[in-house]
Motif scaffolding. Structure first.
Motif, PDB file in Angstrom:
ATOM      1  N   HIS A 137       0.829  -1.198   0.000  1.00 51.58           N
ATOM      2  CA  HIS A 137       0.000   0.000   0.000  1.00 51.58           C
ATOM      3  C   HIS A 137       0.867   1.252   0.000  1.00 51.58           C
ATOM      4  N   SER A 138       0.377   2.278  -0.688  1.00 51.31           N
ATOM      5  CA  SER A 138       1.066   3.555  -0.670  1.00 51.31           C
ATOM      6  C   SER A 138       0.850   4.204   0.696  1.00 51.31           C
ATOM      7  N   PRO A 139       1.681   5.174   1.062  1.00 54.34           N
ATOM      8  CA  PRO A 139       1.519   5.834   2.363  1.00 54.34           C
ATOM      9  C   PRO A 139       0.158   6.525   2.519  1.00 54.34           C
ATOM     10  N   ILE A 140      -0.415   7.023   1.435  1.00 56.51           N
ATOM     11  CA  ILE A 140      -1.716   7.687   1.523  1.00 56.51           C
ATOM     12  C   ILE A 140      -2.809   6.666   1.866  1.00 56.51           C
ATOM     13  N   ILE A 141      -2.809   5.524   1.191  1.00 58.19           N
ATOM     14  CA  ILE A 141      -3.795   4.480   1.474  1.00 58.19           C
ATOM     15  C   ILE A 141      -3.612   3.959   2.892  1.00 58.19           C
ATOM     16  N   ARG A 142      -2.373   3.799   3.306  1.00 59.54           N
ATOM     17  CA  ARG A 142      -2.085   3.350   4.668  1.00 59.54           C
ATOM     18  C   ARG A 142      -2.639   4.344   5.684  1.00 59.54           C
ATOM     19  N   LEU A 154      -7.255  -3.286   9.359  1.00 58.98           N
ATOM     20  CA  LEU A 154      -6.039  -3.805   9.993  1.00 58.98           C
ATOM     21  C   LEU A 154      -5.500  -5.025   9.235  1.00 58.98           C
ATOM     22  N   ARG A 155      -6.392  -5.867   8.767  1.00 60.31           N
ATOM     23  CA  ARG A 155      -5.968  -7.029   7.983  1.00 60.31           C
ATOM     24  C   ARG A 155      -5.311  -6.583   6.674  1.00 60.31           C
ATOM     25  N   TYR A 156      -5.903  -5.582   6.013  1.00 67.36           N
ATOM     26  CA  TYR A 156      -5.326  -5.084   4.763  1.00 67.36           C
ATOM     27  C   TYR A 156      -3.969  -4.453   4.985  1.00 67.36           C
ATOM     28  N   ILE A 157      -3.798  -3.772   6.105  1.00 68.55           N
ATOM     29  CA  ILE A 157      -2.511  -3.129   6.387  1.00 68.55           C
ATOM     30  C   ILE A 157      -1.425  -4.164   6.631  1.00 68.55           C
TER      31      ILE A 157
END
Length: 79
Positions: free
Chosen positions: A7-12, A72-75
């Motif tokens: 993930h990009s920092p923005i999506i994160r 949280l799972r996606y991160i």
């Protein structure tokens, strides 16, 4: 060295903000014992923990799943 995150920092940042908002909703609803949700067709409905216990707890579990657990799972695990 490149970051191995998918993930990009923005999506994160968006996912972390979503977790914080979902956690704040659940904490507030647990604190007050009431959840105010929008009603189909307009207006608001207040769910009380004492009057509608199953609907209240189902709502909390659904919010925790959708706004806290999935981001949280996606991160941490990716897709």
């Amino acid at each position: 060295m490149a970051d191995k995150s998918q993930h990009s920092p923005i999506i994160r940042g968006i996912l972390i903000a979503e977790v914080l908002v979902g956690g704040a909703f659940v904490a507030f609803w647990l604190w007050t014992g009431k959840a105010t949700i929008p009603k189909h067709g307009g207006g608001l409905v207040t769910l009380d923990r004492v009057e509608d216990p199953y609907l209240y707890w189902f709502l909390l579990v659904a919010i925790l799943g959708a706004l806290v657990a999935l981001p949280l799972r996606y991160i941490y695990k990716g897709r």
